[in-house]
Write an enzyme that holds these catalytic residues in place. Structure first.
Site, PDB file in Angstrom:
ATOM      1  CG  LEU A 254      -1.937   1.102   1.351  1.00  0.00           C
ATOM      2  CD1 LEU A 254      -3.119   0.807   0.436  1.00  0.00           C
ATOM      3  CD2 LEU A 254      -2.410   1.263   2.790  1.00  0.00           C
ATOM      4  CB  SER A 255       0.973   4.249   0.565  1.00  0.00           C
ATOM      5  OG  SER A 255       1.387   5.600   0.507  1.00  0.00           O
ATOM      6  CG  MET A 256       7.362   3.981  -0.022  1.00  0.00           C
ATOM      7  SD  MET A 256       8.351   4.743   1.292  1.00  0.00           S
ATOM      8  CE  MET A 256       9.942   4.012   0.972  1.00  0.00           C
TER       9      MET A 256
END
Length: 421
Positions: free
Chosen positions: A248-250
């Site tokens: 998720l995300s980074m």
């Protein structure tokens, strides 16, 4: 889905945005408020509680943010304790989940001073509240410790119903989120659909950074491989031929990086896809990429240092990203933080090494990584799918925050097709 596909819900020549309901002049405060709202989809908040809290916060004031979220978290935790004492198991579980998310929110902006005692206090309350909730699920969510380089990685194992071996989704967060938060960003959704789920915090993420001082590292396969080893050795209910990795995300650059070298994975999901964080840092400098990289890595660059300090005073997102990023990357200056991003890339043939089916998610109004998902998708040579999420459908924010049910539906439908042909 074994071929290369794109799921496009909306096409436009301009980039639409979702109008903030609060904090119109502070996109970072608004995004974090939307994040708290979005977790209502899986029990991490109540809309009214979030709005009532946010309306009391002074935009851009980190102390105000902490004070109001902490007050809401304490009140919700007290409600959970009372419900548990009264024998109301479901009410207690639900309130502990919300309290955990509110304590997480409270300390979110404080990392510019890692010695601030409020950070550890709120973090421990967030973990404690989540573990109280975990005990009240059926089957309960089990805290786990995964051996890792002389210490352990902390996480949770969610067991799917039934006795037959089932596919397992390994999930981790990104730049600023926790294993506990992954309950709302995929953990609960996976169990609903009959998957085992293993969440964990790797280096740079809260448990590893708070407890062991471990900063982020770009070679994420050195993190994921021990996690896969543990899962296969310790969890006979997990089908070793059907293990997927979800970042998720980074985590949208970390998970694909791991998949390029850890080939026991049957699928990888990047929410949202990231190809090269160096693009994010060098775009702050209006010069050729090679010159920008040299400046960021230079031993001394006082003019650039002054420019970054000035940028932090006018750009709320850069202010937060640099203060938090310096902590999780274990660096001292804004320029050192931006230089650290240069090492987080899937360029130079890394993306092309991924062999398992890969889902790349793309948020139309991504506050942080606009354009990165498309770059990752174009470089993949494995079976691949690009799933676009739009503002029109309410899912265009970074990681589709505020539209978790919609997003998890598409993601797990892809996983169903990929892992359960």
């Amino acid at each position: 889905m074994t071929g290369n596909t794109r799921h496009t819900q909306h096409t436009s020549h301009w980039r639409p945005t979702m109008k903030p309901l609060l904090f119109e002049d502070d996109p970072q405060f608004w995004y974090e408020t939307l994040r708290a709202i979005g977790h209502a989809a899986y029990g991490g908040s109540d809309f009214g509680e979030v709005i009532a809290t946010a309306q009391k916060i002074t935009a851009g004031d980190y102390d105000s943010w902490y004070e109001q979220w902490s007050a809401t978290a304490e009140r919700t935790a007290a409600q959970a304790d009372a419900a548990r004492a009264g024998g109301h198991r479901i009410s207690a579980r639900d309130a502990y989940l919300r309290a955990s998310n509110y304590f997480r929110s409270a300390e979110f902006f404080l990392h510019g001073n890692p010695d601030d005692p409020r950070i550890a206090a709120a973090y421990e309350r967030a973990v404690g509240a989540f573990r109280e909730a975990a005990r009240l699920f059926e089957p309960r969510v089990e805290p786990v410790e995964i051996p890792f380089e002389g210490t352990v990685l902390h996480g949770y194992f969610y067991r799917a119903p039934g006795d037959a071996p089932a596919p397992t989704i390994i999930m981790h967060n990104g730049f600023d989120g926790s294993a506990e938060e992954m309950h709302f960003f995929g953990g609960a959704a996976g169990v609903e659909r009959g998957y085992h789920v293993l969440t964990f915090d790797g280096p740079g993420q809260p448990a590893a950074r708070f407890r062991d001082g471990l900063p982020f590292r770009p070679n994420w396969e050195t993190v994921v491989t021990p996690v896969v080893d543990w899962l296969i050795a310790e969890r006979p209910e997990a089908d070793p031929e059907r293990i997927a990795l979800f970042g998720l995300s980074m985590g949208g650059v970390l998970a694909p990086r791991a998949a390029a070298f850890e080939h026991r994975l049957a699928a990888v999901v990047a929410v949202d896809g990231v190809y090269d964080l160096g693009d994010i840092s060098t775009r702050q400098l209006r010069m050729p990429r090679a010159e920008a990289e040299a400046l960021l890595r230079a031993e001394h660059a006082p003019e650039a240092d002054a420019a970054f300090e000035a940028l932090m005073k006018t750009n709320p997102t850069m202010r937060w990203a640099i203060t938090h990023g310096s902590y999780v990357m274990d660096v001292r200056t804004p320029r050192q933080f931006l230089a650290s991003y240069l090492d987080y890339t899937l360029a130079d043939g890394v993306a092309e090494r991924i062999t398992c089916p890969t889902l790349v998610c793309d948020a139309e109004d991504d506050l942080f990584f606009a354009g990165q998902a498309e770059q990752l998708y174009e470089h993949l040579t494995c079976p691949k799918t690009l799933a676009r999420f739009t503002v029109e459908e309410g899912a265009g924010a970074h990681c589709h925050t505020g539209a978790q049910r919609l997003a998890m539906g598409r993601i797990f439908d892809w996983l169903d097709t990929t892992l359960r042909p």
